[in-house]
Motif scaffolding. Structure first.
Motif, short mmCIF file in Angstrom:
data_model
loop_
_atom_site.label_atom_id
_atom_site.label_comp_id
_atom_site.label_asym_id
_atom_site.label_seq_id
_atom_site.Cartn_x
_atom_site.Cartn_y
_atom_site.Cartn_z
N TYR A 1 0.86 -1.17 0.00
CA TYR A 1 0.00 0.00 0.00
C TYR A 1 0.91 1.23 0.00
CZ TYR A 1 -3.95 -2.98 1.40
OH TYR A 1 -4.92 -3.94 1.45
N LEU B 1 -3.17 -2.00 -4.28
CA LEU B 1 -1.99 -2.80 -3.96
C LEU B 1 -1.03 -2.82 -5.14
CD1 LEU B 1 -3.59 -5.84 -2.11
CD2 LEU B 1 -2.02 -4.17 -1.12
N GLU C 1 -2.60 -11.22 4.31
CA GLU C 1 -3.94 -11.48 3.78
C GLU C 1 -3.89 -12.81 3.04
OE1 GLU C 1 -7.40 -9.30 1.09
OE2 GLU C 1 -5.33 -8.58 1.01
N ARG D 1 1.37 -8.03 3.46
CA ARG D 1 0.88 -6.71 3.07
C ARG D 1 1.75 -5.66 3.76
NH1 ARG D 1 -0.70 -9.19 -0.50
NH2 ARG D 1 -2.86 -9.72 -1.04
N THR E 1 -10.31 -2.77 2.56
CA THR E 1 -9.10 -2.07 2.15
C THR E 1 -8.97 -0.75 2.90
OG1 THR E 1 -9.11 -3.07 -0.05
CG2 THR E 1 -7.90 -1.01 0.19
#
Length: 321
Positions: A49, A67, A89, A94, A136
């Motif tokens: 991110y 992403l 995830e 992540r 998200t």
């Protein structure tokens, strides 16, 4: 038949109705070690991110995606040396990283969108551009809060030595005095005072024209949530409060707060507003408040958008009595 305590609670947890909730990442906070982050970076399923201040980088187009691969993140100028591991995830790492505000990018391929805008769009009920899934939003809120915390805590608060990141971003260590520091969240009480069929709302000068909302303020050290509610309403509106009931909470990454939403019982009704804090403060009837929620107020008055916990509190009172 024995009655279960949880049978008295709403079938839908109210905190799931607000923006930035629903974070489903597996943080594995207690299972991290010094090799965890390196292993995550080496995992081909790792995705990043990217944030720059209060904005998130997303791909342009119909199916909005936030992403990026490690290669893409580096190409966009991500500061990977200061990246943090948010969690996993479905076993895929992540990661979150900062993109500089002066970084140039192809505006036809990518957008830098304020987190507030993403949240408002996600809860608008319409198909809009620059929209991401509610889950998200929760991950982006986690990323924004942690990245801000690291930027604000680069030096040891005890000896002044530059500290280093540990546990993939869930701790900072001082190499000089050994102090370990962990991320913190600032609790904020947000509350709707009610008197029978009336509720108390105010507005600040920075609000959009005609918008009224719940009162709010930080919980102070040595203070319960209930006492914070009583103190804030007394300070801002001069209203004394009796009973206080918790309703819902909302992660609020501006920069790293937790909004704790309550309904408060007014035991006085004469408003003495703090004019430095509030531009206006008044009682609203249930019918008038319902019209504001539904966008049908004859004078164009309104409440905060659906993604905000203030909206959830106000609607819960209007519909629940």
């Amino acid at each position: 038949m024995t009655r279960n305590f949880f049978d008295r609670l709403p079938p839908v947890e109210p905190s799931t109705l607000v923006g930035f909730s629903g974070n489903s990442l597996d943080r594995r906070s207690e299972a991290r070690n010094e090799s965890t982050f390196a292993a995550a970076l080496a995992d081909p399923t790792a995705r990043v991110y990217l944030l720059r201040g209060d904005e998130a980088m997303i791909r342009a187009g119909g199916a909005t995606e936030s992403l990026f691969s490690l290669k893409e993140a580096k190409a966009l100028g991500a500061a990977m040396d200061d990246a943090i591991l948010l969690g996993w995830e479905n076993s895929a790492p992540r990661i979150a990283a900062i993109v500089g505000s002066d970084t140039s990018f192809d505006v036809d391929a990518f957008h830098a969108v304020p987190l507030r805008t993403l949240a408002i769009n996600a809860f608008s009920g319409s198909i809009l551009a620059d929209t991401v899934e509610p889950a998200t939003l929760g991950a982006l809120a986690q990323a924004r809060a942690l990245l801000h915390w690291h930027a604000a805590n680069r030096f040891c608060g005890r000896c002044g030595t530059r500290s280093t990141m540990a546990m993939g971003g869930y701790r900072r260590d001082c190499p000089n005095c050994g102090l370990q520091k962990f991320p913190r969240t600032d609790p904020v009480a947000i509350m709707l005072a009610v008197d029978g069929d009336r509720c108390l709302m105010g507005r600040q000068a920075r609000f959009a024209p005609g918008t009224y909302s719940c009162l709010a303020g930080f919980v102070e050290p040595g203070e319960t949530i209930e006492d914070a509610v009583r103190r804030e309403i007394q300070e801002e509106a001069g209203i004394r409060i009796g009973r206080v009931a918790y309703h819902a909470s909302q992660p609020w990454p501006f920069p790293m707060s937790l909004m704790i939403g309550c309904i408060a019982q007014a035991i006085s009704t004469d408003i003495v507003p703090d004019t430095e804090e509030l531009e206006d403060c008044r009682w609203f009837s249930r019918d008038e408040t319902r019209a504001m929620l539904d966008g049908e107020h004859p004078d164009g008055l309104s409440t905060p958008p659906r993604m905000a916990i203030a909206h959830t509190l106000i609607r819960a009172w209007v519909e629940g009595g």
